[in-house]
Design a protein around this motif. Structure first.
Motif, short mmCIF file in Angstrom:
data_model
loop_
_atom_site.label_atom_id
_atom_site.label_comp_id
_atom_site.label_asym_id
_atom_site.label_seq_id
_atom_site.Cartn_x
_atom_site.Cartn_y
_atom_site.Cartn_z
N ALA A 204 0.82 -1.20 0.00
CA ALA A 204 0.00 0.00 0.00
C ALA A 204 0.86 1.26 0.00
O ALA A 204 0.58 2.22 -0.73
CB ALA A 204 -0.93 0.00 1.21
N GLU A 205 1.92 1.23 0.80
CA GLU A 205 2.80 2.40 0.90
C GLU A 205 3.57 2.65 -0.39
O GLU A 205 3.87 3.80 -0.74
CB GLU A 205 3.77 2.22 2.06
N ASN A 206 3.89 1.60 -1.11
CA ASN A 206 4.69 1.73 -2.34
C ASN A 206 3.84 1.89 -3.59
O ASN A 206 4.38 1.99 -4.70
CB ASN A 206 5.60 0.51 -2.50
N SER A 207 2.52 1.91 -3.44
CA SER A 207 1.64 2.04 -4.60
C SER A 207 1.78 3.43 -5.22
O SER A 207 1.87 4.44 -4.52
CB SER A 207 0.19 1.79 -4.18
N VAL A 208 1.78 3.48 -6.55
CA VAL A 208 1.90 4.77 -7.25
C VAL A 208 0.58 5.55 -7.16
O VAL A 208 0.57 6.77 -7.35
CB VAL A 208 2.29 4.56 -8.73
N THR A 209 -0.50 4.84 -6.88
CA THR A 209 -1.79 5.50 -6.66
C THR A 209 -2.14 5.40 -5.18
O THR A 209 -1.84 4.40 -4.53
CB THR A 209 -2.90 4.85 -7.50
#
Length: 340
Positions: A204-209
């Motif tokens: 979740a933290e590394n998601s681009v959105t």
């Protein structure tokens, strides 16, 4: 002055610890030259073999103890079956104990297996059992952690990368367009649960959105707890519900699915997608076939049993950590084409 060890003999003779062990226990498997070198080192160093301890270590017993975390979970049944398949090749029987996530029961089974002087112990622990397993090892009974990584390397372990699996599950949900995701599971003192949550948070933290990840805690990893969590989600206003759920295991996921189907107020995956963990046999046969993170359950059991026997036959061996990678299995419960 410390007593001469088998390692001292190996170093003095210029051979491996395994070679010394073979000379002492299976001389027919060693060359005449190696036997001569080891025997010369034994004589020069004054090494005295402890036959009582050797018998315990070598495993005159034809039984192995297996302590599992949750005997109601088909995943652990498959792990035990894998161990049994491997054990049968060596004429060994598995003594099985289910702790049901109870520390007292875990200790009871370990005491029982020590009294029975089993050849070794396989354990999927709930508590921190390193001190207890060290006592077993001192009595010549090796132990291997199953479905749990040995962080300090004191004991061999056979596990699956649950952090990677958690990350894989949430990345899949994000790829299908889900942005309000809930992790459903607990208790979090179970390492596998906390690891899967850590992987989910990393995804979740590394998601681009932008992705919102919440936690819906359960007190156990059971279908009943999944049903209860599902009912709590249904009670929310529709706009406040997550659009995807990552369950800590398939039993919780099946409970969530049951709550939604029975109530008939949530469509899966049209309104809420669900993904589980383990890929037990029931996952693909659910009313809505369940996406899951597959663990190689049978291979875990077979590998753990082989590792245990190797340590029983060579008590001076160095503990090793075997880590398998999980696999994403996509089914209808996360199908983006079905989303409203």
């Amino acid at each position: 002055m410390a007593a001469t060890s088998i390692r001292d003999v190996a170093q003095h003779a210029g051979v491996s610890v395994g070679t010394v062990s073979n000379v002492l226990n299976r001389p027919g498997e060693v060359s005449a030259e190696s036997i001569a070198r080891v025997n010369a080192a034994i004589e020069e160093l004054g090494y005295v073999r402890n036959d009582a301890a050797r018998k315990l270590r070598a495993g005159t017993s034809t039984t192995v103890g297996f302590v599992v975390l949750d005997g109601q979970n088909p995943f652990f049944n498959d792990v035990v079956r894998g161990a049994e398949d491997e054990a049968s090749k060596h004429n060994i029987a598995i003594l099985y104990g289910n702790t049901d996530e109870d520390i007292a029961r875990e200790r009871l089974y370990l005491d029982l297996f020590e009294e029975q002087q089993v050849r070794g112990v396989l354990i999927s622990p709930y508590d921190d059992v390193h001190t207890r397993l060290e006592r077993l090892r001192q009595r010549g009974i090796p132990a291997v952690l199953v479905d749990r990584f040995s962080g300090d390397g004191r004991f061999s372990s056979v596990s699956v990368d649950s952090v990677s699996g958690g990350r894989m599950a949430v990345e899949h949900l994000i790829e299908t367009g889900r942005r309000r995701i809930a992790f459903v599971g607990g208790p979090f003192d179970i390492h596998q649960v906390s690891d899967r949550l850590a992987g989910a948070r990393a995804a979740a933290e590394n998601s681009v959105t932008p992705v919102d990840l919440e936690v819906v805690a359960t007190t156990a990893l059971t279908v009943a707890e999944g049903v209860a969590a599902g009912k709590r989600i249904i009670e929310r206003p529709r706009a406040q519900r997550p659009d995807a759920l990552f369950a800590a295991n398939d039993l919780v996921a099946l409970g969530l699915l049951q709550a939604f189907v029975v109530e008939g107020r949530v469509l899966v995956p049209e309104e809420i997608a669900i993904i589980g963990f383990d890929d037990i046999s029931f996952a693909g046969a659910a009313a809505v076939p369940l996406s899951s993170i597959r663990q190689p359950s049978g291979m875990l059991g077979r590998t753990a049993l082989r590792t245990l026997l190797e340590e029983a036959n060579d008590p001076e061996s160095i503990p090793r950590q075997t880590v398998f990678q999980p696999e994403l299995v996509v089914r209808r419960s996360t199908d983006p084409a079905k989303r409203r």
